[in-house]
Motif scaffolding. Structure first.
Motif, short mmCIF file in Angstrom:
data_model
loop_
_atom_site.label_atom_id
_atom_site.label_comp_id
_atom_site.label_asym_id
_atom_site.label_seq_id
_atom_site.Cartn_x
_atom_site.Cartn_y
_atom_site.Cartn_z
N SER A 38 14.00 15.29 1.63
CA SER A 38 14.40 14.38 2.70
C SER A 38 15.11 15.04 3.88
CB SER A 38 15.34 13.31 2.12
OG SER A 38 16.51 13.91 1.56
N SER A 39 15.32 16.36 3.85
CA SER A 39 16.23 16.97 4.83
C SER A 39 15.57 17.77 5.92
CB SER A 39 17.23 17.86 4.10
OG SER A 39 16.56 18.92 3.43
N ALA A 40 14.25 17.98 5.83
CA ALA A 40 13.60 18.87 6.80
C ALA A 40 12.17 18.42 7.05
CB ALA A 40 13.60 20.31 6.29
N GLY A 41 11.64 18.81 8.21
CA GLY A 41 10.23 18.61 8.51
C GLY A 41 9.78 17.18 8.40
N TYR A 42 8.62 16.99 7.77
CA TYR A 42 8.06 15.65 7.63
C TYR A 42 8.85 14.80 6.66
CZ TYR A 42 4.08 16.53 10.62
OH TYR A 42 3.30 16.78 11.71
N GLY A 43 9.53 15.42 5.69
CA GLY A 43 10.37 14.65 4.79
C GLY A 43 11.55 14.02 5.51
N LEU A 44 12.16 14.77 6.43
CA LEU A 44 13.23 14.22 7.25
C LEU A 44 12.70 13.08 8.12
CD1 LEU A 44 16.16 14.37 8.44
CD2 LEU A 44 15.23 16.00 10.12
N ALA A 45 11.54 13.30 8.74
CA ALA A 45 10.94 12.25 9.56
C ALA A 45 10.63 11.01 8.72
CB ALA A 45 9.68 12.77 10.23
N THR A 57 27.45 29.18 8.13
CA THR A 57 27.41 27.73 8.24
C THR A 57 26.58 27.16 7.09
OG1 THR A 57 25.36 27.68 9.54
CG2 THR A 57 27.43 27.95 10.76
N GLY A 58 26.63 25.84 6.94
CA GLY A 58 25.68 25.21 6.05
C GLY A 58 24.28 25.35 6.60
N THR A 59 23.30 25.11 5.76
CA THR A 59 21.93 25.09 6.26
C THR A 59 21.74 23.93 7.22
OG1 THR A 59 21.30 23.84 4.29
CG2 THR A 59 20.93 26.23 4.24
N ALA A 60 20.71 24.04 8.06
CA ALA A 60 20.46 22.96 9.01
C ALA A 60 20.24 21.64 8.29
CB ALA A 60 19.25 23.31 9.88
N GLY A 61 19.54 21.69 7.14
CA GLY A 61 19.30 20.47 6.38
C GLY A 61 20.57 19.82 5.87
N TRP A 62 21.60 20.62 5.61
CA TRP A 62 22.90 20.08 5.19
C TRP A 62 23.46 19.19 6.30
CZ3 TRP A 62 25.92 20.90 0.70
CH2 TRP A 62 27.24 20.46 0.78
N TYR A 63 23.44 19.72 7.53
CA TYR A 63 24.00 18.96 8.65
C TYR A 63 23.10 17.78 9.04
CZ TYR A 63 27.00 23.07 9.07
OH TYR A 63 27.91 24.08 8.81
N ARG A 64 21.78 17.97 8.93
CA ARG A 64 20.88 16.85 9.23
C ARG A 64 21.08 15.71 8.24
NH1 ARG A 64 16.76 21.17 10.50
NH2 ARG A 64 16.23 21.10 8.27
N THR A 65 21.31 16.05 6.98
CA THR A 65 21.53 15.01 5.98
C THR A 65 22.81 14.25 6.27
OG1 THR A 65 20.31 16.25 4.31
CG2 THR A 65 21.85 14.58 3.52
N ALA A 66 23.88 14.96 6.63
CA ALA A 66 25.14 14.29 6.97
C ALA A 66 24.94 13.34 8.14
CB ALA A 66 26.20 15.33 7.29
N ALA A 67 24.16 13.77 9.14
CA ALA A 67 23.91 12.92 10.30
C ALA A 67 23.05 11.71 9.95
CB ALA A 67 23.23 13.74 11.39
#
Length: 412
Positions: free
Chosen positions: A52-59, A85-95
């Protein structure tokens, strides 16, 4: 508190750090790009998004929340802030979790190995305890280098190789000063059990295991529908992708869909499909030889007519929820890539591919767009974000708080 200045530092297409504020703004932009829900429902369907945190799964996660009004669970595997830093997916998930709460969506995010039975147990427990013991949708979007078989403990590793013979293709790289170069790269063919290993990681085995695991616990709702996200791509990249080891895994994924579709139709009146998405710049796709060049040329041909992942996933949710017809091709697949594979588009890209050299590439491909898209994967090249100002990097993983409640628990 752990504030620091985050400057973009990279090795090729891989960036060493991610910008928390940039990742948050990108998620905000994706949410804002989603049209309003077709119907307003007080309580949306329960969905599980694996990857759920990156690419098409995030979308898929954002489009599901904003368009279909889903509630449920997102599963991903990200690294927490530490020395870097955390991975980008970490921050995208928080957002994403913040926006879900603000819009009253009950969405829980779990961080761990989606291939493991321990994660499946955790998800099953949450579905039973928090979401009424029923699951309406499951989106499977996993791209991983390896998988541990929960039954045997064997570790399988996926590889990107052609099948049968070596393959030489053009590829796009950038030198130390950021200047683009078109080079040729040769990849040796699959050897030994490379195909079987790749299929074990990227095929349909784990997807089917998820369905079986949840079905055995009576957690699939009547009419349950599941979609695994896939890609076919252009003839220009077929030898390394669709006809290569990854293509064998995708074929297995599609065969699994047909098996699951028949089974779910008999047991819960449900459906299983693959969704063939179109080309995009993702952290996974940039690792595939030739894909960077192809996507840059595709953007050079289409410009803003390229359909972004969030727009594709809005269409997918509309089809899955009945807002639009669930049209399938002859292989039983949802096709969201028809604009990319239009013959006129492919002919134009092929012409540019043949003419692409280090001297001509800036005229043929939209390299500014491509470079920005790569950087945006990590929260850079985002308008309004000042990379010279210190930002807080120690962003916590989203607590399992229900919308409208002050109660929260730490993620399991």
């Amino acid at each position: 508190m752990s504030e620091r200045v985050i400057a973009p530092k990279n090795r090729g297409f891989l960036f060493l750090d991610s910008h928390p504020d940039g990742c948050r703004q990108l998620v905000d932009e994706m949410w804002q790009a989603v049209p309003a829900p077709v119907t307003a429902r007080a309580e949306g369907p329960v969905a599980l998004v694996i990857g759920s945190s990156a690419g098409y799964g995030l979308a898929a996660t954002i489009a599901g929340l904003a368009r279909a009004g889903i509630r449920g669970i997102g599963v991903c595997f990200e690294k927490a802030p530490a020395r870097r830093t955390g991975t980008a997916g970490w921050y995208r998930t928080a957002a994403t979790a913040r926006l879900a709460r603000e819009h009253g969506r009950d969405m829980v995010f779990l961080n761990g190995d989606a291939f493991s039975d321990a994660m499946k147990e955790q998800v099953a427990g949450l579905l039973a305890e928090r979401f009424g013991g029923r699951l309406d949708f499951l989106i499977y979007s996993v791209a991983a280098p390896r998988r541990t078989d929960p039954d045997t403990g064997d570790v399988y590793a996926s590889v990107l190789k052609p099948v049968g013979s070596p393959h030489t293709t053009k590829t796009l790289v950038f030198d130390e000063l950021g200047a683009p170069e078109v080079k040729e790269v040769t990849t040796g063919p699959a050897e030994g059990d490379d195909i079987e290993q790749t299929v074990a990681v990227m095929g349909g085995t784990d997807w089917e295991r998820w369905i079986t695991f949840l079905a055995d616990r009576s957690l699939l709702a009547d009419g349950f529908t599941t979609a695994a996200l896939s890609y076919i791509g252009s003839p220009l990249t077929a030898a390394i992708y669709r006809q290569g080891t990854i293509g064998a895994a995708k074929a297995h994924l599609e065969a699994t869909a047909r098996t699951l579709d028949e089974r779910l139709g008999k047991t819960v009146g449900g459906r299983a499909v693959t969704s063939v998405n179109a080309a995009a710049v993702t952290q996974s796709s940039t690792a595939i030889p030739g894909i960077a060049l192809y996507v840059g040329l595709l953007r050079g041909v289409l410009g803003p007519a390229m359909v972004a992942p969030i727009d594709q996933l809005v269409e997918l949710w509309d089809r899955l929820t009945g807002a639009r017809p669930l049209d399938l091709d002859d292989e039983g697949r949802i096709r969201l890539d028809t604009w990319e594979l239009d013959p006129a588009v492919q002919d134009a890209v092929a012409e540019r591919w043949s003419a692409a050299t280090s001297a001509t590439i800036t005229e043929l491909a939209d390299l500014d767009w491509f470079s920005d898209e790569v950087r945006r994967l990590y929260g850079f090249s985002v308008p309004g974000i000042d990379h010279t100002t210190a930002v807080e990097t120690d962003v916590p993983w989203p607590a399992q708080r229900r919308p409208g409640s002050s109660f929260s628990t730490a993620p399991r």
